[in-house]
Write an enzyme that holds these catalytic residues in place. Structure first.
Site, PDB file in Angstrom:
ATOM      1  N   ASP A 110      29.135   6.479  -5.437  1.00 17.19           N
ATOM      2  CA  ASP A 110      29.329   5.088  -5.066  1.00 17.19           C
ATOM      3  C   ASP A 110      29.418   4.267  -6.354  1.00 17.19           C
ATOM      4  O   ASP A 110      29.016   4.733  -7.427  1.00 17.19           O
ATOM      5  CB  ASP A 110      28.150   4.652  -4.186  1.00 17.19           C
ATOM      6  CG  ASP A 110      28.150   3.169  -3.886  1.00 17.19           C
ATOM      7  OD1 ASP A 110      29.234   2.643  -3.555  1.00 17.19           O
ATOM      8  OD2 ASP A 110      27.082   2.538  -3.995  1.00 17.19           O
ATOM      9  N   ASP A 139      29.151   0.043  -6.807  1.00 18.20           N
ATOM     10  CA  ASP A 139      28.191  -1.061  -6.900  1.00 18.20           C
ATOM     11  C   ASP A 139      26.809  -0.641  -6.402  1.00 18.20           C
ATOM     12  O   ASP A 139      26.673  -0.097  -5.306  1.00 18.20           O
ATOM     13  CB  ASP A 139      28.681  -2.243  -6.067  1.00 18.20           C
ATOM     14  CG  ASP A 139      29.943  -2.863  -6.633  1.00 18.20           C
ATOM     15  OD1 ASP A 139      29.839  -3.647  -7.582  1.00 18.20           O
ATOM     16  OD2 ASP A 139      31.035  -2.546  -6.126  1.00 18.20           O
ATOM     17  N   ASP A 186      23.710   3.728  -2.604  1.00 18.69           N
ATOM     18  CA  ASP A 186      22.535   2.859  -2.502  1.00 18.69           C
ATOM     19  C   ASP A 186      22.454   2.041  -1.226  1.00 18.69           C
ATOM     20  O   ASP A 186      21.459   1.339  -1.007  1.00 18.69           O
ATOM     21  CB  ASP A 186      22.538   1.869  -3.677  1.00 18.69           C
ATOM     22  CG  ASP A 186      23.589   0.774  -3.489  1.00 18.69           C
ATOM     23  OD1 ASP A 186      23.214  -0.418  -3.511  1.00 18.69           O
ATOM     24  OD2 ASP A 186      24.771   1.108  -3.313  1.00 18.69           O
TER      25      ASP A 186
END
Length: 261
Positions: free
Chosen positions: A30, A32, A210
């Site tokens: 991922d 960001d 996240d």
């Protein structure tokens, strides 16, 4: 480490317990909140030369089986990560690019979004501090700068979702809401690479993310005997491992480039 059959809270998994790296991994990252820290506005994010160097070294270490899987549009990912050239998936798998830069789109721009675009622009104009993105195939509303507007934003997007109908999904992330066509997510992006791209085939998938939008990828990776790693603290996740922060992610990834796998 034995994989749990049910999700565990991040506090139940010590950050020190991470999978033992193998050369046959396929790494899915991922962007960001995983490779770069979250910012109040997506345009505020900067990518350091150090991160680009790590990605290049990982790509070499794992035989080209490294990809970035993000909610951002491909155009932004390519601009931020240049000159690094990796397979990438943008808008949660609704668009993707091959290593050579060839782009693909899962669907055309859905006409149903037209009225929602106008309503979203009006809503944002009436609420200073909000920011929206028109990604063509999806609409995203950011309220990180004004978290007190979370409920108003959610109510607005829920009303738009009802207008669009069941062929669209409403995704609730970290101070961000997104309306997008259903059936595509980060898990389908991972599965596509594992099934259709030679460099990723017959490898053990590893996904690091996240946010709630990464949970689909965690489940796909787990089902294929891989490793899922959640960044930061959340009450519940399908991930089997945990890293505390972006800095921990970068430190661990950099360690993979120097190990004798």
């Amino acid at each position: 480490m034995t994989k749990p059959s049910t999700p565990l809270s991040s506090s139940q998994r010590p950050a020190s317990q991470l999978p033992v790296a193998r050369r046959d991994w396929a790494l899915f990252l991922d962007f960001d909140g995983t490779l770069v820290s979250l910012a109040a506005h997506p345009d505020d994010v900067r990518v350091s030369p150090h991160l680009k160097a790590i990605l290049g070294e990982l790509d070499e270490a794992f035989g080209g089986a490294v990809a970035v899987i993000s909610g951002r549009p491909l155009e932004q990912l390519e601009r931020l990560l240049a000159p690094v050239s990796l397979p990438m998936a943008g808008i949660h798998g609704l668009e993707w690019r091959d290593r050579d830069g060839t782009r693909h789109t899962a669907i055309d721009q859905p006409a149903q979004l037209a009225a929602c675009r106008d309503a979203l622009a009006t809503f944002v104009e009436a609420h200073p501090g909000l920011h929206y993105e028109d990604k063509g195939v999806s609409l995203t509303l950011h309220y990180r700068s004004v978290p007190e507007l979370a409920e108003a934003c959610r109510e607005f997007f829920e009303a738009q979702h009802r207008t669009l109908g069941d062929t669209f999904e409403l995704i609730d992330g970290k101070c961000v809401l997104e309306l997008r066509p259903g059936g595509y997510h980060k898990g389908t992006a991972v599965a596509r690479l594992l099934d259709e791209t030679l460099a990723f085939q017959s490898r053990t998938p590893v996904f690091i993310g996240d946010d709630v939008t990464d949970e689909d990828a965690f489940r796909i990776v787990n089902a294929r005997g891989g490793h899922s790693i959640r960044v930061g603290h959340q009450d519940e996740t399908a991930a089997n491992y945990h890293l505390e922060s972006v800095q921990e992610v970068l430190t661990w990834l950099e360690s993979l480039t120097t190990r004798d796998l």
